[in-house]
Scaffold this active site. Structure first.
Site, PDB file in Angstrom:
ATOM      1  N   ASP A   1     -17.332 -42.825   8.665  1.00  0.00           N
ATOM      2  CA  ASP A   1     -16.530 -43.696   7.814  1.00  0.00           C
ATOM      3  C   ASP A   1     -15.191 -43.063   7.424  1.00  0.00           C
ATOM      4  O   ASP A   1     -14.876 -42.944   6.244  1.00  0.00           O
ATOM      5  CB  ASP A   1     -17.376 -44.021   6.566  1.00  0.00           C
ATOM      6  CG  ASP A   1     -16.696 -44.969   5.607  1.00  0.00           C
ATOM      7  OD1 ASP A   1     -15.977 -45.880   6.064  1.00  0.00           O
ATOM      8  OD2 ASP A   1     -16.876 -44.792   4.377  1.00  0.00           O
TER       9      ASP A   1
ATOM     10  N   GLU B   1     -25.726 -36.911   7.211  1.00  0.00           N
ATOM     11  CA  GLU B   1     -26.365 -38.193   7.524  1.00  0.00           C
ATOM     12  C   GLU B   1     -26.717 -38.361   8.995  1.00  0.00           C
ATOM     13  O   GLU B   1     -26.386 -39.371   9.618  1.00  0.00           O
ATOM     14  CB  GLU B   1     -25.500 -39.362   7.024  1.00  0.00           C
ATOM     15  CG  GLU B   1     -25.335 -39.336   5.521  1.00  0.00           C
ATOM     16  CD  GLU B   1     -24.857 -40.654   4.925  1.00  0.00           C
ATOM     17  OE1 GLU B   1     -24.405 -41.523   5.677  1.00  0.00           O
ATOM     18  OE2 GLU B   1     -24.952 -40.793   3.690  1.00  0.00           O
TER      19      GLU B   1
ATOM     20  N   TYR C   1     -26.726 -44.256  -2.828  1.00  0.00           N
ATOM     21  CA  TYR C   1     -25.819 -45.307  -3.320  1.00  0.00           C
ATOM     22  C   TYR C   1     -26.620 -46.419  -3.989  1.00  0.00           C
ATOM     23  O   TYR C   1     -26.596 -47.567  -3.579  1.00  0.00           O
ATOM     24  CB  TYR C   1     -24.955 -45.827  -2.158  1.00  0.00           C
ATOM     25  CG  TYR C   1     -23.940 -44.799  -1.710  1.00  0.00           C
ATOM     26  CD1 TYR C   1     -22.698 -44.709  -2.339  1.00  0.00           C
ATOM     27  CD2 TYR C   1     -24.230 -43.897  -0.700  1.00  0.00           C
ATOM     28  CE1 TYR C   1     -21.767 -43.752  -1.955  1.00  0.00           C
ATOM     29  CE2 TYR C   1     -23.305 -42.933  -0.309  1.00  0.00           C
ATOM     30  CZ  TYR C   1     -22.079 -42.869  -0.943  1.00  0.00           C
ATOM     31  OH  TYR C   1     -21.154 -41.917  -0.571  1.00  0.00           O
TER      32      TYR C   1
ATOM     33  N   GLU D   1     -23.612 -37.084  -2.500  1.00  0.00           N
ATOM     34  CA  GLU D   1     -22.768 -38.284  -2.546  1.00  0.00           C
ATOM     35  C   GLU D   1     -23.420 -39.324  -3.440  1.00  0.00           C
ATOM     36  O   GLU D   1     -24.626 -39.585  -3.338  1.00  0.00           O
ATOM     37  CB  GLU D   1     -22.599 -38.906  -1.146  1.00  0.00           C
ATOM     38  CG  GLU D   1     -21.696 -38.132  -0.227  1.00  0.00           C
ATOM     39  CD  GLU D   1     -21.484 -38.828   1.123  1.00  0.00           C
ATOM     40  OE1 GLU D   1     -21.647 -40.069   1.202  1.00  0.00           O
ATOM     41  OE2 GLU D   1     -21.178 -38.118   2.081  1.00  0.00           O
TER      42      GLU D   1
HETATM   43  C1  GCB Z   1     -21.841 -42.059   3.218  1.00  0.00           C
HETATM   44  C2  GCB Z   1     -21.076 -41.173   4.136  1.00  0.00           C
HETATM   45  C3  GCB Z   1     -19.587 -41.171   3.825  1.00  0.00           C
HETATM   46  C4  GCB Z   1     -19.130 -42.603   3.539  1.00  0.00           C
HETATM   47  C5  GCB Z   1     -19.887 -43.114   2.327  1.00  0.00           C
HETATM   48  C6  GCB Z   1     -19.510 -44.555   1.957  1.00  0.00           C
HETATM   49  O1  GCB Z   1     -23.012 -41.942   3.034  1.00  0.00           O
HETATM   50  O2  GCB Z   1     -21.563 -39.858   4.159  1.00  0.00           O
HETATM   51  O3  GCB Z   1     -18.902 -40.630   4.915  1.00  0.00           O
HETATM   52  O4  GCB Z   1     -17.761 -42.687   3.341  1.00  0.00           O
HETATM   53  O5  GCB Z   1     -21.255 -43.082   2.586  1.00  0.00           O
HETATM   54  O6  GCB Z   1     -18.651 -44.752   1.131  1.00  0.00           O
HETATM   55  O7  GCB Z   1     -20.111 -45.463   2.535  1.00  0.00           O
END
Ligand code: GCB
Length: 608
Positions: A183, A430, A483, A519
């Protein structure tokens, strides 16, 4: 106990940063180069390296080329681009070794000097140095040509896939399309400083330093690697006032530093190790290396720096800025470090690739702790593939990928082993660690990384569910990306507390390792407001962080919180990306969103 990194692994020309000294010169080749996009892929067969590039345009080095032109075709070009420039080599350099050194070229480079091929390099985020002594014209003009290839396939890091698309506007009637499963925008170009380097024919090739402490005495073990065996070698260690605090003779040895001043997070102290080597014919070489004395260790649920528990407060970052893309930029770097200090952060992860040597040196100096990551990102098929399509198999991540992964680990360790700021290696982000075939792959990566650097803990950053995480037990620290209330249960802030806690506890119960939340975050458009909080508003991001922090504070095995992301950054275009990824706590122009104040309030007071 002191352990040195095995020197067979580190015999690489690239490891020492180019510096000036009484015996060396590093002449910057930054500035405007001639630049041409190889639209039809003819440069190699037409030998563009042999003559001045026709119809070239100016291109700054260092920089990505993608965001400087006004044409989408230039920005999205897949394949080769060519760079060229002239420079002068003084006649007085004759008799020395001359090399061309690039901090990074993304992703692959071929280099010609005065029309002669002098070397190639694979991989977009690490330096390489080419000995051009027999190719340079002393006391005359010279010209260097660099072919830069931005394509990614399953044997590169990061991996990617190329497909062909019909395109009547293209000279070949079709064009290449680059797909990738990570991403961030696939920026390319000569991204970091380029140098013409002069050093003595016989010279210091590398220095390896490891540090320890016995009470108030610092122990600095060193090993000097030279191009031929020297007749004598010596080192002196200078403190920040320029006083010699220890010295020794010999190619390898240990220095004792009385009343040592430790390198501490937020309170860096740097010594300078000066190495002098004399060779049989009387020639000599001098190199100065900044070093910090500190220890790192994982013990039980804790991460210890200098024997004291360390709690990671900070971010996953990117090398990313307006116009420059991923080009090394001191202006952005200094602003970023000032913001890190302002917000009370003490660390970041070099997600998802090694950052410039200039950033690593700044982190040493500013006392910011770094988790150093290789570009093993995109080893999971997000969307567009039938479920259960394997990643770790002959057609995708395979033995060749593994061989390259190990090369990149080795080169990263060779480059960054002496930085006190680097406390841990991260081997991947990931990956699909739920596949059985990921187990032998990451067993090799973990074993080799530990062998190459027995002095630092290793980590993997995962997003798999704990009960389907098949390789995470191989690592000292598990970085977990989550997330909640974003990709999972979007908009439901109430789910963060119970879900995040359950998830992290499960990781700890199954693996018994310290957990870094590597994250967590929410896309936020600067200036969008809503009460009650709604996704993409500044209030939502602020509340998201508050609720996540409440979970971390309940769990003693959580050794840190790295918010995703430090700043908004460019990605490929897609329906979930509004001019890029907006999970930044700062805008791409490095101004705070509301959540920055929430973090600042927490981190500047946090007693952990
Ligand atoms: C993740 C990735 C990261 C992305 C992020 C997102 O898990 O490791 O590279 O930018 O999510 O914002 O979706």
């Amino acid at each position: 106990m002191q352990i040195l990194i095995p020197s067979d692994i580190l015999r690489r020309m690239t490891s020492l940063y180019p510096i000036d000294s009484e015996t060396r010169e590093a002449k910057p080749l930054d500035g405007l180069w001639e630049f041409k996009i190889d639209v039809a892929g003819r440069g190699l067969t037409e030998h563009w390296e042999r003559s001045p590039l026709r119809d070239a345009s100016p291109m700054p080095v260092p920089s990505s080329y993608n965001d400087l032109s006004t044409g989408a075709a230039d920005r999205d070009h897949v394949g080769d681009v060519w760079y060229q420039r002239g420079f002068f080599v003084p006649a007085s350099w004759q008799g020395d070794q001359i090399s061309l050194r690039f901090g990074s070229v993304t992703h692959h480079a071929s280099v010609w000097l005065n029309g002669a091929h002098v070397g190639d390099h694979r991989g977009g985020f690490l330096p390489f140095e080419l000995d051009v002594t027999t190719n340079v014209r002393f006391g005359q003009a010279n010209h260097v040509t660099v072919r830069v290839d931005n394509t990614l396939n399953w044997t590169s890091l990061p991996p990617g896939e190329i497909s062909e698309q019909p395109d009547p506007t293209h000279p070949a009637g079709k064009r290449l399309k680059q797909n990738y499963h990570f991403d961030f925008f696939n920026y390319a170009g000569i991204h970091r400083p380029a140098y013409l380097v002069r050093k003595p024919k016989q010279h210091i090739r590398d220095i390896t330093v490891t540090t320890g402490r016995d009470g108030s005495v610092g122990r600095v073990r060193y090993e000097i690697d030279t191009s031929v065996p020297p007749s004598s070698a010596s080192v002196s260690l200078y403190d920040e006032q320029g006083r010699v605090v220890a010295s020794a003779t010999g190619r390898a040895g240990e220095l004792n530093v009385p009343d040592v001043k430790l390198w501490r997070p937020g309170k860096a102290y740097l010594y300078e190790l000066q190495a002098n080597v004399v060779f049989e014919d009387g020639a000599n070489d001098t190199y100065r290396l900044p070093i910090g004395v500190r220890t790192v260790e994982v013990r039980g649920n804790q991460f210890l720096i200098n024997g004291e528990p360390f709690y990671f407060r900070g971010f996953g970052k990117h090398e990313d800025a307006d116009l420059r893309g991923r080009g090394m930029d001191h202006v952005t770097n200094v602003r970023d470090f000032n913001l890190l200090k302002w917000i009370g952060a003490n660390s970041f992860r070099t997600s998802h690739y090694p950052y410039s040597e200039e950033i690593m040196r700044l982190a040493d100096r500013e006392g910011i702790v770094i988790i150093d990551e290789v570009p093993a990102v995109g080893m999971f098929l997000f969307g567009g593939h039938p479920p259960n399509t394997p990643v770790f198999c002959d057609d995708r991540v395979n033995d060749k990928t593994l061989a390259h992964h190990l090369d990149v680990m080795r080169d990263l360790i060779a480059r960054d082993k002496n930085h006190p700021c680097v406390v841990m290696w991260s081997v991947a982000n990931e990956a699909n660690t739920s596949e059985d075939a990921a187990v032998p792959y990451f067993t090799r990566v973990a074993d080799e990384t530990r062998r190459m650097d027995p002095t630092r803990p290793i980590a993997i950053v995962t997003f798999r569910p704990a009960d389907r995480a098949k390789v995470e037990h191989l690592f000292d620290v598990i970085g977990v990306n989550r997330y909640k209330a974003w990709y999972e249960n979007p908009g439901e802030l109430d789910t963060i507390g119970p879900d995040l806690e359950r998830d992290l506890r499960q990781f700890h119960e199954l693996f018994g390792k310290p957990i870094l939340v590597a994250e967590f975050g929410a896309d936020t458009i600067h200036g969008f407001h809503s009460e009650p909080p709604t996704m993409f508003s500044e209030e939502y991001q602020a509340e998201y962080l508050r609720r996540s922090a409440a979970v971390f504070d309940r769990l003693d095995f959580v050794i840190g919180e790295h918010v995703w992301n430090f700043a908004d950054f460019a990605t490929k275009q897609g329906v979930t990306r509004v001019m890029g990824n907006r999970k930044g706590i700062f805008t791409r122009q490095r101004q705070p969103k509301m959540a920055a104040h929430v973090l600042r309030e927490r981190w500047t007071k946090l007693k952990k």
